[in-house]
Design a protein around this motif. Structure first.
Motif, mmCIF file in Angstrom:
data_model
loop_
_atom_site.group_PDB
_atom_site.id
_atom_site.type_symbol
_atom_site.label_atom_id
_atom_site.label_comp_id
_atom_site.label_asym_id
_atom_site.label_seq_id
_atom_site.Cartn_x
_atom_site.Cartn_y
_atom_site.Cartn_z
ATOM 1 N N MET A 105 -28.971 -2.150 -19.620
ATOM 2 C CA MET A 105 -28.019 -3.210 -19.822
ATOM 3 C C MET A 105 -26.707 -2.322 -19.911
ATOM 4 S SD MET A 105 -28.196 -5.348 -23.593
ATOM 5 C CE MET A 105 -29.743 -5.788 -23.384
ATOM 6 N N GLU A 106 -25.609 -3.212 -19.377
ATOM 7 C CA GLU A 106 -24.526 -2.522 -19.333
ATOM 8 C C GLU A 106 -23.654 -2.893 -20.439
ATOM 9 O OE1 GLU A 106 -23.091 -3.828 -15.437
ATOM 10 O OE2 GLU A 106 -24.738 -2.891 -14.357
ATOM 11 N N GLN A 107 -22.600 -3.781 -20.222
ATOM 12 C CA GLN A 107 -21.428 -4.074 -21.311
ATOM 13 C C GLN A 107 -22.148 -4.943 -22.274
ATOM 14 O OE1 GLN A 107 -17.934 -5.737 -19.872
ATOM 15 N NE2 GLN A 107 -17.016 -6.086 -21.777
ATOM 16 N N GLN A 108 -22.066 -4.518 -23.635
ATOM 17 C CA GLN A 108 -22.459 -5.310 -24.814
ATOM 18 C C GLN A 108 -21.406 -6.316 -25.192
ATOM 19 O OE1 GLN A 108 -25.857 -4.883 -26.177
ATOM 20 N NE2 GLN A 108 -26.062 -4.340 -23.948
ATOM 21 N N MET A 109 -21.952 -7.756 -25.203
ATOM 22 C CA MET A 109 -21.023 -8.863 -25.602
ATOM 23 C C MET A 109 -21.653 -9.640 -26.506
ATOM 24 S SD MET A 109 -19.045 -9.759 -21.654
ATOM 25 C CE MET A 109 -20.427 -9.761 -20.927
ATOM 26 N N VAL A 110 -20.831 -10.353 -27.214
ATOM 27 C CA VAL A 110 -21.379 -11.496 -27.870
ATOM 28 C C VAL A 110 -20.572 -12.875 -27.551
ATOM 29 C CG1 VAL A 110 -21.560 -12.453 -30.303
ATOM 30 C CG2 VAL A 110 -21.796 -10.039 -29.859
ATOM 31 N N ILE A 111 -21.359 -13.510 -26.917
ATOM 32 C CA ILE A 111 -21.122 -14.874 -26.170
ATOM 33 C C ILE A 111 -21.462 -16.079 -26.885
ATOM 34 C CG2 ILE A 111 -20.817 -15.697 -23.714
ATOM 35 C CD1 ILE A 111 -19.285 -13.389 -23.944
ATOM 36 N N GLY A 112 -20.764 -16.923 -26.839
ATOM 37 C CA GLY A 112 -21.190 -18.475 -27.180
ATOM 38 C C GLY A 112 -21.186 -19.402 -26.005
ATOM 39 N N GLN A 113 -22.178 -19.938 -25.649
ATOM 40 C CA GLN A 113 -22.347 -21.107 -24.603
ATOM 41 C C GLN A 113 -22.484 -22.478 -25.379
ATOM 42 O OE1 GLN A 113 -22.064 -20.711 -21.265
ATOM 43 N NE2 GLN A 113 -22.105 -18.285 -21.676
ATOM 44 N N PHE A 114 -21.369 -23.277 -25.149
ATOM 45 C CA PHE A 114 -20.984 -24.609 -25.886
ATOM 46 C C PHE A 114 -21.448 -25.695 -25.049
ATOM 47 C CE2 PHE A 114 -19.060 -23.787 -30.148
ATOM 48 C CZ PHE A 114 -19.183 -22.398 -30.059
ATOM 49 N N ASN A 115 -22.324 -26.655 -25.235
ATOM 50 C CA ASN A 115 -22.543 -27.768 -24.333
ATOM 51 C C ASN A 115 -23.041 -28.992 -25.028
ATOM 52 O OD1 ASN A 115 -22.251 -29.184 -21.675
ATOM 53 N ND2 ASN A 115 -24.424 -29.081 -21.531
ATOM 54 N N ASP A 116 -22.571 -30.277 -24.566
ATOM 55 C CA ASP A 116 -23.035 -31.418 -25.338
ATOM 56 C C ASP A 116 -24.447 -31.949 -25.103
ATOM 57 O OD1 ASP A 116 -20.422 -33.329 -26.615
ATOM 58 O OD2 ASP A 116 -20.150 -31.451 -25.892
ATOM 59 N N SER A 117 -24.997 -31.229 -24.078
ATOM 60 C CA SER A 117 -26.451 -31.455 -23.819
ATOM 61 C C SER A 117 -27.351 -30.302 -23.553
ATOM 62 C CB SER A 117 -26.595 -32.345 -22.130
ATOM 63 O OG SER A 117 -26.017 -31.565 -21.136
#
Length: 401
Positions: A1-13
């Motif tokens: 595992m390389e760069q550690q990130m906290v990501i949000g994936q937003f979608n309506d479906s």
């Protein structure tokens, strides 16, 4: 595992509402969470459905979308509990796949936190709006609101060149980056066993050509043309079976049309196939994916089918046809039932060529999501660093309250 990130994936479906963009959202989240840190999906609630993903799925209040079941109308503005929870998550970047309720929520959270917001343009929104409001001026008003949203984000992505062209035709003037879609399917090592299993499940004759459509059952996807072309083939005495996998507002009318034209014995409607392994087997059994949609931009189903050596028949000049070379890794048709019927008939007359085209589709069209997400994570990292430099130099981004 390389760069550690906290990501949000937003979608309506999002499942159980399954479409191409929901598929993208789910795979982005899965591979980012597996390899690059923590990923959250933020999406409207669906009554009675329990998420079982290996990453957190945060659901906000929703209402039925009466004119487009089974979709939900997200109402994040009234869900204060979810808003508080999102404020507590230390996101490094937010990525939205919709400009609507999830996109507006994503924009609000990104500006509150002073972090970059990526938005991917996936859909021909004018067609969607026109189908609902039935008036061009109102449909273009909706498009203007979409472009207003994309003009406020920090990075705009599309899924191929054709989609970027559509976005510019809608009036967007900023930078657009192309980030292709993939599939989580891997080429099946047990292809013949899968074919036999589907034959038994659906009562298919092993030597009979099988055609497949996977996607929303909506008229915008040219499903009427498929049925009309099949009617012509049936009248000519061509043997085949057709499988429709999916659901949508036009499903009942499609079934009625199939009955009216005398195809009931030749067509299977499977409904929404959420079992991805079974879907993989359907692709393995199908000789052709019939996907004459001029509405879609970069259909994931074409990549999924290619993984199983099932080539697609698409309309020449459509966004769906991008990357397909006629008679090499897929097949092109004109946008009318007669042309589609004749194209199918010509294809199945030459089974050796059909096999070769399927093999080339697998070699040139198939790309696994893990490979795509490695590229995505690198782009995220660059955006995060660029945004930090920009905010350090020019001051924080204004907070949206």
């Amino acid at each position: 595992m390389e760069q550690q990130m906290v990501i949000g994936q937003f979608n309506d479906s999002y499942p159980p509402v399954m479409d191409g963009v929901a598929n993208v959202t789910k795979n982005y989240a899965y591979w980012l969470h597996k390899k690059y840190g923590q990923c959250y999906v933020v999406t409207p609630a669906f009554p009675g459905y329990r998420d079982q993903d290996p990453f957190p799925v945060i659901r906000y209040s929703s209402l039925p979308l009466v004119f487009r079941p089974p979709y939900r109308l997200g109402c994040p503005q009234i869900d204060l509990k979810v808003q508080r929870r999102l404020k507590e998550i230390p996101f490094d970047l937010i990525h939205t796949h919709s400009p609507f309720s999830s996109g507006q929520l994503a924009l609000k959270i990104a500006r509150q936190k002073g972090i970059p917001l990526v938005a991917t343009f996936h859909s021909k929104f004018y067609d969607d709006f026109k189908a609902v409001v039935k008036a061009e001026n109102l449909a273009w008003f909706g498009v203007k609101q979409v472009i207003k949203f994309f003009s406020q984000v920090d990075a705009v992505w599309t899924v191929n060149e054709g989609t970027a062209k559509t976005l510019r035709e809608y009036g967007y003037r900023g930078r657009v980056d192309i980030v292709h879609n993939g599939t989580e399917f891997e080429p099946p090592a047990d292809r013949e066993a899968r074919r036999e299993a589907i034959n038994q499940q659906l009562g298919l004759v092993p030597t009979e050509p099988v055609f497949l459509f996977v996607g929303q059952h909506i008229w915008q996807k040219n499903v009427r043309m498929i049925i009309q072309a099949l009617q012509l083939l049936h009248q000519r005495g061509v043997a085949f079976r057709m499988i429709f996998a999916g659901t949508g507002y036009a499903e009942a009318e499609m079934k009625e049309l199939v009955e009216e034209v005398g195809l009931a014995e030749k067509v299977n409607f499977l409904g929404c196939v959420l079992d991805r392994d079974r879907l993989k087997s359907l692709y393995a059994r199908a000789d052709l994916l019939l996907f004459p949609s001029v509405y879609d931009n970069a259909p994931i189903v074409i990549r999924e089918a290619a993984a199983a050596k099932c080539p697609a028949v698409v309309v020449a000049g459509s966004n769906s046809a991008e990357g397909i070379i006629d008679n090499v890794n897929g097949f092109l048709t004109e946008n009318d039932p007669e042309s589609l019927a004749q194209r199918i008939q010509d294809i199945i007359r030459d089974p050796e060529r059909l096999v070769k085209v399927g093999e080339e589709a697998q070699r040139t069209i198939y790309r696994h999501w893990e490979q795509i997400i490695d590229e995505v994570a690198a782009r995220y990292g660059e955006l995060i660093q660029e945004f930090k430099k920009k905010t350090t130099t020019f001051g924080p981004v204004p907070v949206v309250k």
